[in-house]
Design a protein around this motif. Structure first.
Motif, PDB file in Angstrom:
ATOM      1  N   PHE A   1      39.530  41.363  23.100  1.00  0.00           N
ATOM      2  CA  PHE A   1      39.641  41.211  21.653  1.00  0.00           C
ATOM      3  C   PHE A   1      39.103  39.850  21.231  1.00  0.00           C
ATOM      4  CE2 PHE A   1      43.525  44.112  21.988  1.00  0.00           C
ATOM      5  CZ  PHE A   1      42.822  45.219  21.524  1.00  0.00           C
ATOM      6  N   LYS A   2      38.733  39.755  19.965  1.00  0.00           N
ATOM      7  CA  LYS A   2      38.350  38.469  19.387  1.00  0.00           C
ATOM      8  C   LYS A   2      39.593  37.811  18.810  1.00  0.00           C
ATOM      9  CE  LYS A   2      33.684  40.044  18.212  1.00  0.00           C
ATOM     10  NZ  LYS A   2      32.727  40.325  17.096  1.00  0.00           N
ATOM     11  N   ASP A   3      40.197  36.981  19.609  1.00  0.00           N
ATOM     12  CA  ASP A   3      41.416  36.289  19.203  1.00  0.00           C
ATOM     13  C   ASP A   3      41.127  35.352  18.030  1.00  0.00           C
ATOM     14  OD1 ASP A   3      43.548  34.226  19.156  1.00  0.00           O
ATOM     15  OD2 ASP A   3      44.281  35.346  20.883  1.00  0.00           O
TER      16      ASP A   3
ATOM     17  N   CYS B   1      44.036  42.023  12.616  1.00  0.00           N
ATOM     18  CA  CYS B   1      45.100  42.875  13.160  1.00  0.00           C
ATOM     19  C   CYS B   1      46.110  42.016  13.908  1.00  0.00           C
ATOM     20  CB  CYS B   1      44.533  43.920  14.132  1.00  0.00           C
ATOM     21  SG  CYS B   1      43.626  45.254  13.347  1.00  0.00           S
ATOM     22  N   GLN B   2      47.335  42.464  13.893  1.00  0.00           N
ATOM     23  CA  GLN B   2      48.398  41.854  14.686  1.00  0.00           C
ATOM     24  C   GLN B   2      48.656  42.758  15.884  1.00  0.00           C
ATOM     25  OE1 GLN B   2      49.520  38.943  13.629  1.00  0.00           O
ATOM     26  NE2 GLN B   2      51.071  38.500  15.148  1.00  0.00           N
ATOM     27  N   VAL B   3      48.536  42.206  17.089  1.00  0.00           N
ATOM     28  CA  VAL B   3      48.779  42.966  18.308  1.00  0.00           C
ATOM     29  C   VAL B   3      50.191  42.663  18.790  1.00  0.00           C
ATOM     30  CG1 VAL B   3      48.006  43.436  20.665  1.00  0.00           C
ATOM     31  CG2 VAL B   3      46.322  42.851  18.895  1.00  0.00           C
ATOM     32  N   LYS B   4      51.059  43.675  18.793  1.00  0.00           N
ATOM     33  CA  LYS B   4      52.453  43.503  19.205  1.00  0.00           C
ATOM     34  C   LYS B   4      52.621  43.951  20.649  1.00  0.00           C
ATOM     35  CE  LYS B   4      53.960  42.457  14.978  1.00  0.00           C
ATOM     36  NZ  LYS B   4      54.633  41.195  14.611  1.00  0.00           N
ATOM     37  N   CYS B   5      52.978  43.007  21.511  1.00  0.00           N
ATOM     38  CA  CYS B   5      53.172  43.304  22.923  1.00  0.00           C
ATOM     39  C   CYS B   5      54.660  43.281  23.269  1.00  0.00           C
ATOM     40  CB  CYS B   5      52.418  42.287  23.775  1.00  0.00           C
ATOM     41  SG  CYS B   5      50.638  42.264  23.467  1.00  0.00           S
ATOM     42  N   LEU B   6      54.965  43.566  24.504  1.00  0.00           N
ATOM     43  CA  LEU B   6      56.360  43.605  24.927  1.00  0.00           C
ATOM     44  C   LEU B   6      57.042  42.256  24.750  1.00  0.00           C
ATOM     45  CD1 LEU B   6      55.994  45.714  28.201  1.00  0.00           C
ATOM     46  CD2 LEU B   6      57.171  46.409  26.110  1.00  0.00           C
ATOM     47  N   LYS B   7      56.323  41.170  25.056  1.00  0.00           N
ATOM     48  CA  LYS B   7      56.958  39.860  25.040  1.00  0.00           C
ATOM     49  C   LYS B   7      56.325  38.876  24.068  1.00  0.00           C
ATOM     50  CE  LYS B   7      58.538  40.188  29.835  1.00  0.00           C
ATOM     51  NZ  LYS B   7      58.541  39.561  31.188  1.00  0.00           N
ATOM     52  N   ARG B   8      55.273  39.275  23.380  1.00  0.00           N
ATOM     53  CA  ARG B   8      54.628  38.354  22.461  1.00  0.00           C
ATOM     54  C   ARG B   8      53.794  39.139  21.467  1.00  0.00           C
ATOM     55  NH1 ARG B   8      49.144  36.636  24.103  1.00  0.00           N
ATOM     56  NH2 ARG B   8      48.409  38.059  25.704  1.00  0.00           N
ATOM     57  N   SER B   9      53.222  38.462  20.513  1.00  0.00           N
ATOM     58  CA  SER B   9      52.281  39.061  19.584  1.00  0.00           C
ATOM     59  C   SER B   9      51.224  38.030  19.241  1.00  0.00           C
ATOM     60  CB  SER B   9      52.989  39.548  18.323  1.00  0.00           C
ATOM     61  OG  SER B   9      53.556  38.480  17.614  1.00  0.00           O
ATOM     62  N   PHE B  10      50.045  38.486  18.821  1.00  0.00           N
ATOM     63  CA  PHE B  10      48.984  37.562  18.451  1.00  0.00           C
ATOM     64  C   PHE B  10      48.043  38.245  17.461  1.00  0.00           C
ATOM     65  CE2 PHE B  10      47.774  39.740  22.325  1.00  0.00           C
ATOM     66  CZ  PHE B  10      46.478  40.168  22.068  1.00  0.00           C
ATOM     67  N   GLU B  11      47.264  37.461  16.771  1.00  0.00           N
ATOM     68  CA  GLU B  11      46.349  37.958  15.751  1.00  0.00           C
ATOM     69  C   GLU B  11      44.927  38.002  16.294  1.00  0.00           C
ATOM     70  OE1 GLU B  11      45.134  35.602  12.108  1.00  0.00           O
ATOM     71  OE2 GLU B  11      46.661  36.942  11.228  1.00  0.00           O
ATOM     72  N   ILE B  12      44.195  39.040  15.916  1.00  0.00           N
ATOM     73  CA  ILE B  12      42.797  39.142  16.319  1.00  0.00           C
ATOM     74  C   ILE B  12      41.921  39.328  15.085  1.00  0.00           C
ATOM     75  CG2 ILE B  12      43.297  40.053  18.617  1.00  0.00           C
ATOM     76  CD1 ILE B  12      42.704  42.845  17.570  1.00  0.00           C
TER      77      ILE B  12
ATOM     78  N   ILE C   1      41.073  47.292  12.090  1.00  0.00           N
ATOM     79  CA  ILE C   1      41.774  48.290  12.897  1.00  0.00           C
ATOM     80  C   ILE C   1      40.864  49.467  13.253  1.00  0.00           C
ATOM     81  CG2 ILE C   1      42.725  49.622  10.953  1.00  0.00           C
ATOM     82  CD1 ILE C   1      45.346  49.779  12.669  1.00  0.00           C
ATOM     83  N   SER C   2      39.925  49.821  12.386  1.00  0.00           N
ATOM     84  CA  SER C   2      39.007  50.921  12.680  1.00  0.00           C
ATOM     85  C   SER C   2      38.100  50.584  13.859  1.00  0.00           C
ATOM     86  CB  SER C   2      38.169  51.273  11.452  1.00  0.00           C
ATOM     87  OG  SER C   2      37.470  50.136  10.985  1.00  0.00           O
ATOM     88  N   ASP C   3      37.732  49.306  14.002  1.00  0.00           N
ATOM     89  CA  ASP C   3      36.918  48.888  15.146  1.00  0.00           C
ATOM     90  C   ASP C   3      37.757  48.822  16.421  1.00  0.00           C
ATOM     91  OD1 ASP C   3      34.626  48.620  13.554  1.00  0.00           O
ATOM     92  OD2 ASP C   3      35.151  46.561  13.014  1.00  0.00           O
ATOM     93  N   VAL C   4      38.984  48.344  16.300  1.00  0.00           N
ATOM     94  CA  VAL C   4      39.884  48.288  17.456  1.00  0.00           C
ATOM     95  C   VAL C   4      40.141  49.696  17.999  1.00  0.00           C
ATOM     96  CG1 VAL C   4      42.213  47.706  18.225  1.00  0.00           C
ATOM     97  CG2 VAL C   4      40.985  46.163  16.685  1.00  0.00           C
ATOM     98  N   GLU C   5      40.353  50.625  17.099  1.00  0.00           N
ATOM     99  CA  GLU C   5      40.668  51.996  17.491  1.00  0.00           C
ATOM    100  C   GLU C   5      39.605  52.583  18.419  1.00  0.00           C
ATOM    101  OE1 GLU C   5      41.827  56.235  15.282  1.00  0.00           O
ATOM    102  OE2 GLU C   5      40.857  54.609  14.159  1.00  0.00           O
TER     103      GLU C   5
END
Length: 267
Positions: A161-163, A186-197, A201-205
């Motif tokens: 991803f492009k952070d 987009c905000q990426v929600k992980c099990l232990k953290r989250s970060f913005e890229i 969302i259409s490109d991520v998909e």
């Protein structure tokens, strides 16, 4: 004339193929049927037909069959056996269950007629509503699905991803719960953290594998972390609820059902 063991196998298969008229021809006019549900305690062929008619829209697969002749004389024959029935998500229905049966036949000039049949499900392997599933479900089905999900999480799945802060960012998708659109980021929600890229969302998909599903214009979920789907939301691990638009609900439900069914079919 078919022997009693082969006829029992045929009746079970016809039942789960939902060929009602073909089943009825083997029933005695005064047949007694005791099934695993409360309503399945009936006498008479027409009452049997009426109860079975309710289930005709949901076909099943029968596997692991074993039937044996218990006893036989000049007038009757008794067969007992066990088998497994499963449904892979057809008509929004998921089911995997071992069953046992007993059939008693009367010998007539035209062939064998069923005078008594008893079908039961084991009652010692149910999960209650207070456990991980919000409804009573066979433990065998629950364990199979979760085994497949655990295997999926162990497979390495990495994507770049492009952070928003640090440029290219490599992410282990097994740890991603869901992705939320925020304007052109987009905000990426992980099990232990989250970060913005810095991606829409259409490109991520387009970059995500089959275990990710877009349930909403603003949300993509990792189906391996979905606990259940109800009107109109998905419930995920970590006590997370995400909305599903009303018009998209049926398609999301079907997609989730098919996904979990495929996990079982790989067993």
């Amino acid at each position: 004339m078919k022997n009693a063991v082969n006829l029992t196998r045929d009746i079970i298969r016809l039942h789960y193929d939902r060929k009602l008229d073909e089943i009825i021809q083997y029933m005695d006019e005064n047949v007694v049927w005791i099934g695993p549900l409360g309503s399945q305690y009936v006498t008479g062929v027409e009452n049997v037909r009426e109860i079975l008619r309710i289930e005709q829209g949901i076909p099943f697969i029968v596997t692991n069959e074993h039937y044996s002749l218990l006893c036989e004389d000049g007038q009757t024959a008794t067969v007992y056996g066990h088998y497994t029935v499963s449904n892979m998500g057809i008509n929004h229905y998921f089911f995997l269950q071992d069953q046992r049966c007993t059939f008693i036949y009367r010998k007539e000039r035209g062939g064998l007629k069923v005078i008594f049949m008893h079908v039961s499900n084991p009652a010692d392997n149910l999960l209650g509503k207070n456990e991980d599933f919000p409804f009573a479900v066979g433990k065998k089905a629950y364990e199979l699905v979760n085994k497949k999900i655990r295997q999926n999480r162990e497979k390495p799945q990495r994507v770049k991803f492009k952070d928003a802060a640090r440029g290219d960012h490599y992410v282990n998708l097994n740890s991603v719960l869901y992705i939320e659109a925020q304007h052109r980021k987009c905000q990426v929600k992980c099990l232990k953290r989250s970060f913005e890229i810095k991606e829409m969302i259409s490109d991520v998909e387009k970059e995500l594998p089959e275990n990710f599903l877009r349930i909403h214009r603003s949300y993509i979920v990792n189906m391996d972390y979905v606990i259940d789907c109800c009107r109109y939301q998905v419930n995920m691990e970590g006590n997370i609820q995400l909305p599903i638009p009303v018009k998209r609900y049926a398609a999301v439900f079907d997609h989730l059902t098919i996904y979990y069914s495929r996990q079982l079919s790989k067993e």
